[in-house]
Write an enzyme that holds these catalytic residues in place. Structure first.
Site, PDB file in Angstrom:
ATOM      1  N   CYS A   1     -22.247  -6.183   6.456  1.00  0.00           N
ATOM      2  CA  CYS A   1     -22.950  -5.914   7.702  1.00  0.00           C
ATOM      3  C   CYS A   1     -22.591  -7.056   8.636  1.00  0.00           C
ATOM      4  O   CYS A   1     -22.337  -8.171   8.189  1.00  0.00           O
ATOM      5  CB  CYS A   1     -24.454  -5.923   7.414  1.00  0.00           C
ATOM      6  SG  CYS A   1     -25.504  -5.915   8.882  1.00  0.00           S
TER       7      CYS A   1
ATOM      8  N   LYS B   1     -27.163  -7.127   0.801  1.00  0.00           N
ATOM      9  CA  LYS B   1     -26.688  -6.842   2.160  1.00  0.00           C
ATOM     10  C   LYS B   1     -26.175  -8.161   2.714  1.00  0.00           C
ATOM     11  O   LYS B   1     -26.940  -9.091   2.928  1.00  0.00           O
ATOM     12  CB  LYS B   1     -27.846  -6.307   3.011  1.00  0.00           C
ATOM     13  CG  LYS B   1     -27.488  -6.050   4.469  1.00  0.00           C
ATOM     14  CD  LYS B   1     -28.691  -5.435   5.191  1.00  0.00           C
ATOM     15  CE  LYS B   1     -28.495  -5.323   6.690  1.00  0.00           C
ATOM     16  NZ  LYS B   1     -29.727  -4.884   7.380  1.00  0.00           N
TER      17      LYS B   1
ATOM     18  N   TRP C   1     -22.512  -4.187  20.380  1.00  0.00           N
ATOM     19  CA  TRP C   1     -23.650  -4.076  19.477  1.00  0.00           C
ATOM     20  C   TRP C   1     -24.405  -2.766  19.766  1.00  0.00           C
ATOM     21  O   TRP C   1     -24.615  -2.415  20.913  1.00  0.00           O
ATOM     22  CB  TRP C   1     -24.599  -5.284  19.669  1.00  0.00           C
ATOM     23  CG  TRP C   1     -25.817  -5.185  18.805  1.00  0.00           C
ATOM     24  CD1 TRP C   1     -25.889  -5.447  17.470  1.00  0.00           C
ATOM     25  CD2 TRP C   1     -27.123  -4.762  19.214  1.00  0.00           C
ATOM     26  NE1 TRP C   1     -27.167  -5.206  17.019  1.00  0.00           N
ATOM     27  CE2 TRP C   1     -27.936  -4.793  18.065  1.00  0.00           C
ATOM     28  CE3 TRP C   1     -27.669  -4.348  20.437  1.00  0.00           C
ATOM     29  CZ2 TRP C   1     -29.295  -4.434  18.101  1.00  0.00           C
ATOM     30  CZ3 TRP C   1     -29.013  -3.993  20.471  1.00  0.00           C
ATOM     31  CH2 TRP C   1     -29.806  -4.045  19.307  1.00  0.00           C
TER      32      TRP C   1
ATOM     33  N   ASP D   1     -24.702 -10.197   5.533  1.00  0.00           N
ATOM     34  CA  ASP D   1     -24.660 -10.116   6.999  1.00  0.00           C
ATOM     35  C   ASP D   1     -23.806 -11.234   7.580  1.00  0.00           C
ATOM     36  O   ASP D   1     -23.513 -12.234   6.920  1.00  0.00           O
ATOM     37  CB  ASP D   1     -26.105 -10.212   7.526  1.00  0.00           C
ATOM     38  CG  ASP D   1     -26.308  -9.425   8.806  1.00  0.00           C
ATOM     39  OD1 ASP D   1     -25.317  -9.148   9.496  1.00  0.00           O
ATOM     40  OD2 ASP D   1     -27.473  -9.106   9.119  1.00  0.00           O
TER      41      ASP D   1
ATOM     42  N   ASP E   1     -26.691  -1.185  14.073  1.00  0.00           N
ATOM     43  CA  ASP E   1     -28.133  -1.428  14.149  1.00  0.00           C
ATOM     44  C   ASP E   1     -28.826  -0.325  14.940  1.00  0.00           C
ATOM     45  O   ASP E   1     -30.055  -0.263  14.988  1.00  0.00           O
ATOM     46  CB  ASP E   1     -28.412  -2.782  14.816  1.00  0.00           C
ATOM     47  CG  ASP E   1     -28.270  -3.927  13.823  1.00  0.00           C
ATOM     48  OD1 ASP E   1     -28.175  -3.654  12.613  1.00  0.00           O
ATOM     49  OD2 ASP E   1     -28.253  -5.094  14.263  1.00  0.00           O
TER      50      ASP E   1
ATOM     51  N   ASN F   1     -23.705 -12.766  11.631  1.00  0.00           N
ATOM     52  CA  ASN F   1     -24.266 -12.404  12.930  1.00  0.00           C
ATOM     53  C   ASN F   1     -23.797 -13.212  14.135  1.00  0.00           C
ATOM     54  O   ASN F   1     -24.542 -13.327  15.109  1.00  0.00           O
ATOM     55  CB  ASN F   1     -25.794 -12.459  12.857  1.00  0.00           C
ATOM     56  CG  ASN F   1     -26.361 -11.231  12.180  1.00  0.00           C
ATOM     57  OD1 ASN F   1     -25.878 -10.124  12.415  1.00  0.00           O
ATOM     58  ND2 ASN F   1     -27.340 -11.399  11.321  1.00  0.00           N
TER      59      ASN F   1
HETATM   60  C1  GLA Z   1     -28.474  -8.118  11.804  1.00  0.00           C
HETATM   61  C2  GLA Z   1     -28.350  -6.845  10.999  1.00  0.00           C
HETATM   62  C3  GLA Z   1     -29.701  -6.180  10.876  1.00  0.00           C
HETATM   63  C4  GLA Z   1     -30.702  -7.122  10.261  1.00  0.00           C
HETATM   64  C5  GLA Z   1     -30.750  -8.418  11.047  1.00  0.00           C
HETATM   65  C6  GLA Z   1     -31.609  -9.460  10.337  1.00  0.00           C
HETATM   66  O1  GLA Z   1     -28.739  -7.846  13.124  1.00  0.00           O
HETATM   67  O2  GLA Z   1     -27.408  -5.983  11.557  1.00  0.00           O
HETATM   68  O3  GLA Z   1     -29.610  -4.995  10.119  1.00  0.00           O
HETATM   69  O4  GLA Z   1     -30.344  -7.365   8.925  1.00  0.00           O
HETATM   70  O5  GLA Z   1     -29.453  -8.970  11.235  1.00  0.00           O
HETATM   71  O6  GLA Z   1     -31.655 -10.643  11.028  1.00  0.00           O
END
Ligand code: GLA
Length: 762
Positions: free
Chosen positions: A535, A485, A208, A487, A557, A489
């Site tokens: 993302c 966007k 990350w 995502d 990020d 995560n």
């Molecule tokens: C991830 C994305 C960030 C943001 C956060 C929001 O970490 O990479 O750009 O959008 O989630 O929780």
């Protein structure tokens, strides 16, 4: 000899196949009418030589003549797609368990076909042809004992010097097989380059906020490589393998570049044999993978692409860039300028409401920014990252009147509207999870590992995907979004799908990836004009598979411009600049604490999609002026950055103090050159930059158009054109390449310059 156009040639007498691209040749031959061998891949060979290679295999043991020594043959033969359990000591490409419980796959040549267009791969991303380009060679290999039929597919992309490969497995038997391994590409080749130097292995590693870090290592005997087992590509490594000459540079040395168009677990490896040959391979990671193949069923392995350059890394990068821009990225924005966005994540995190967002949008609009992206925190009860994923209904406490009102206000300003979502996830603290606990991937009766307090939804299930398409469609329609966007995560763990029987649990990981693709395809079908940016905790799913669905991907990020120089250099080695999400953010930077001048942050972000990620209402007026100036630079040069050829002249990774890259138009009439003085190096009065990519015959004017140390013009009108300043010099491309441009190094840390180099027409 049969020929189709100029790219695929078949020698039926000798049993051989030749594939050409503009500068490369690929040759396969059939040994004793049975074994498909790989003979050559590299620089283009003269037409008349290319197909007379039957004899070349003569010295090796013939399995037909001497059955006594089959194992020695298997062990040394350069297989095009090796089976398993037949005597070859190297790793195989395929493994399939039959009803006996055995896994041997003995692949023998059967037939070939040539089609005039390239097939797409159902449910998977793949390169595609437009307007009659593209052809495909298919070669069938069959295991006569089990009835498994393996079809190898090859499609040359002539101008990009790329060959796309994929594999289709058909069960032509009466029994069900468990596929345990199906690789997408194997390349048996010599372990040394044309000068006799052992190849080194180039890969990209990271984590990350530190994605795309180049790694080069020697190739020892045995197996070395990169892989992902976290359920997605991950930031730990790219699936890319580069076999490079030692000391490879941007302009010299050989490189074989291989990439897998896949967004899940992969394994890309090199096996060096005692004979100093190497077996290069890439495909779905066999760990944790199995797939039931009933009689008549078909399994499609993901596509892999490979290119070869004997002119260094730069050529490889440009080949991949052209391939992805022309034959992979789709949709309205494929060749179009993307709206300049401002994202509220680093500006507000979860602490925002409609007034705050409209204040940001209003100021951004004044500065020429075109779209507001509302990041995480607009839905459910999400005021931190512990809750509400899955509950995709607007939080009216924060956003009274909902997304519709916000969207309407933005439209009134003439701004576009973008929204963050993370559809593949569910928070245990969510209405969705309370209603459908079995929709999360978790093993019944065992506590699953949480990550960011969230679980992964089982999108291998059609009912879960249907639900998500329904809620997302409603939200996107209501808000009138122009951009999303998307995502993702966390990693996958605790693998179990409530919808799969025990004997099919090994299919979950691949079915999950197919689910991601299906979801995005359905959303794009419903919203054909949508701009999608993928993302995953930054660049943790930045892979060519996702580029098929979104023309841009958030690179990292880490928005610190200094870090971004290195991260973007790594990303641009493989991916076009048009695909790299890049924003100007606030300093001290939230990840590193570093401060970089505002104009330099802009110069670095201009090499990507371009946008902002800061509280524009809380920065000084001087920075607003600089934003206007950066917006002008974007409008003037983005077409060039998006569509041009990328050349890297200098790298801070190598020299420790200065970075330089340029983008030249396809017709070589103009270039945007970026120079960044990263660290002031004492007693370094100047640096000579050899500018590559220009036409040596053409005369150019070099103008300094933006200097981070100067106060940028207080230009309040975004419409006012940016004028090129007095030329720094006028010279031919040959001179700028050989003698170079002498740049004074009087600049301090993190200062930067932009030059516009234009053809002089006399
Ligand atoms: C991830 C994305 C960030 C943001 C956060 C929001 O970490 O990479 O750009 O959008 O989630 O929780």
């Amino acid at each position: 000899m049969r020929k189709t156009r100029s790219r695929i040639t078949v020698n039926e007498r000798n049993g051989g196949f030749r594939i050409d691209t503009a500068h490369t040749t690929y040759i396969m031959t059939i040994k004793d009418g049975l074994y498909l061998g790989h003979f050559y891949y590299g620089g283009r060979l003269p037409e008349e030589d290319g197909m007379s290679y039957k004899e070349a295999f003569a010295p090796s043991m013939s399995p037909v003549e001497t059955k006594r020594e089959m194992v020695i043959f298997q062990d040394g033969f350069q297989f095009e797609y090796p089976g398993w359990g037949t005597g070859d000591s190297r790793e195989g490409a395929i493994r399939a368990k039959d009803p006996l419980g055995t896994t041997r796959v003995n692949l023998l040549y059967q037939a070939y076909r040539i089609s005039s267009s390239k097939a797409l791969i159902p449910g998977l991303p793949s390169t595609f042809s437009s307007e009659g380009e593209g052809e495909m060679l298919e070669i069938d290999l069959k295991d006569p004992d089990t009835g498994l039929l393996v079809t190898l597919r090859y499609s040359p992309w002539e101008e990009c010097d790329v060959i796309a490969r994929s594999v289709v497995v058909r069960n032509e038997s009466k029994d069900t097989f468990d596929l345990e391994k199906v690789l997408s590409l194997v390349l048996d080749m010599p372990g040394k380059d044309m000068s006799g130097r052992p190849f080194e292995l180039m890969t990209f590693q990271g984590t990350w906020a530190r994605e795309f870090t180049r790694d080069v290592r020697g190739i020892g005997y045995g197996i070395t490589g990169v892989s992902s087992v976290c359920g997605k590509t991950g930031s730990r490594c790219q699936s890319f393998l580069g076999l490079v000459s030692p000391g490879i540079t941007q302009n010299s040395g050989e490189v074989y570049g291989i990439q897998l168009l896949y967004s899940g677990n992969f394994r890309s490896a090199v096996e060096k044999t005692p004979y100093d040959d190497i077996r290069v391979s890439t495909g779905i990671h066999p760990e944790g993978f199995s797939w039931k193949l009933a009689p008549g069923e078909v399994f499609y392995a993901p596509e892999a692409v490979m290119t070869y350059s004997d002119q260094g890394l730069g050529r490889m990068s440009r080949n991949f860039h052209d391939l992805y821009r022309k034959h992979l990225i789709r949709g309205k924005y494929r060749n179009a300028r993307r709206p300049i966005l401002i994202n509220n994540w680093e500006a507000t995190y979860f602490d925002f409401d409609t007034d705050k967002l409209l204040a940001i949008a209003g100021k951004a609009n004044e500065c020429g920014i075109e779209m507001l992206v509302v990041d995480d925190g607009w839905f459910g009860k999400r005021n931190d990252d512990n809750t509400s994923l899955g509950d995709w209904t607007v939080n009216e406490e924060k956003l009274p009147g909902g997304l519709r009102r916000l969207g309407t206000e933005l439209k009134k300003m003439g701004m576009k509207f973008g929204l963050w979502v993370e559809p593949e996830m569910v928070s245990p603290d969510s209405d969705l999870f309370r209603a459908h606990p079995d929709w999360a991937i978790a093993i019944p009766g065992r506590e699953p590992a949480l990550s960011r307090n969230q679980l992964v939804l089982d999108i291998s299930r059609e009912d879960v995907r249907d639900y998500l398409v329904g809620v997302l469609t409603k939200v996107f329609e209501e808000a009138g979004v122009d951009y999303v966007k998307w995502d993702m995560n966390r990693h996958l763990s605790d693998l179990y799908s409530a919808a799969l029987p025990a004997e099919r649990q090994g299919e979950l990981l691949h079915r999950f990836v197919l689910g991601v693709y299906d979801l995005q395809e359905r959303i794009l079908t419903a919203f054909p004009d949508l701009l999608l940016e993928n993302c995953s905790s930054g660049g943790s799913r930045f892979d060519p598979g996702m580029l098929y669905y979104s023309p841009q991907i958030w690179t990292s990020d880490d928005t610190d411009a200094y870090e971004r120089i290195r991260i973007q250099e790594g990303a641009a080695t493989l991916y076009p600049l048009s695909s790299m999400g890049a924003h100007v953010s606030i300093c001290p930077n939230h990840v590193t604490g570093r401060t970089v001048p505002f104009m330099t942050r802009g110069h670095v972000a201009l090499a990507g999609t371009f946008g902002y990620e800061l509280d524009i209402t809380a920065i000084p007026e001087e920075e607003h002026r600089m934003i206007r100036r950066q917006v002008e630079l974007f409008h003037k040069y983005n077409d060039l950055v998006r569509e041009g050829d990328y050349y890297r002249m200098d790298s801070v990774r190598d020299n420790g103090f200065l970075d330089c890259y340029g983008v030249v138009s396809k017709d070589r009439s103009e270039m945007l050159l970026t120079v960044i003085f990263v660290m002031n190096r004492p007693c370094t009065p100047n640096r000579r930059i050899h500018i590559r990519g220009l036409d040596p015959e053409k005369k150019y004017r070099v103008s300094l158009i933006s200097d981070s140390t100067e106060k940028e013009p207080a230009n309040d009108s975004a419409e006012e054109p940016v004028n090129d300043s007095e030329p720094v010099c006028i010279a031919h491309g040959a001179t700028l390449g050989r003698s170079g441009l002498l740049i004074s190094c009087r600049y301090g840390d993190f200062q930067s310059l932009l030059f516009h180099i234009t053809e002089v027409n006399e």
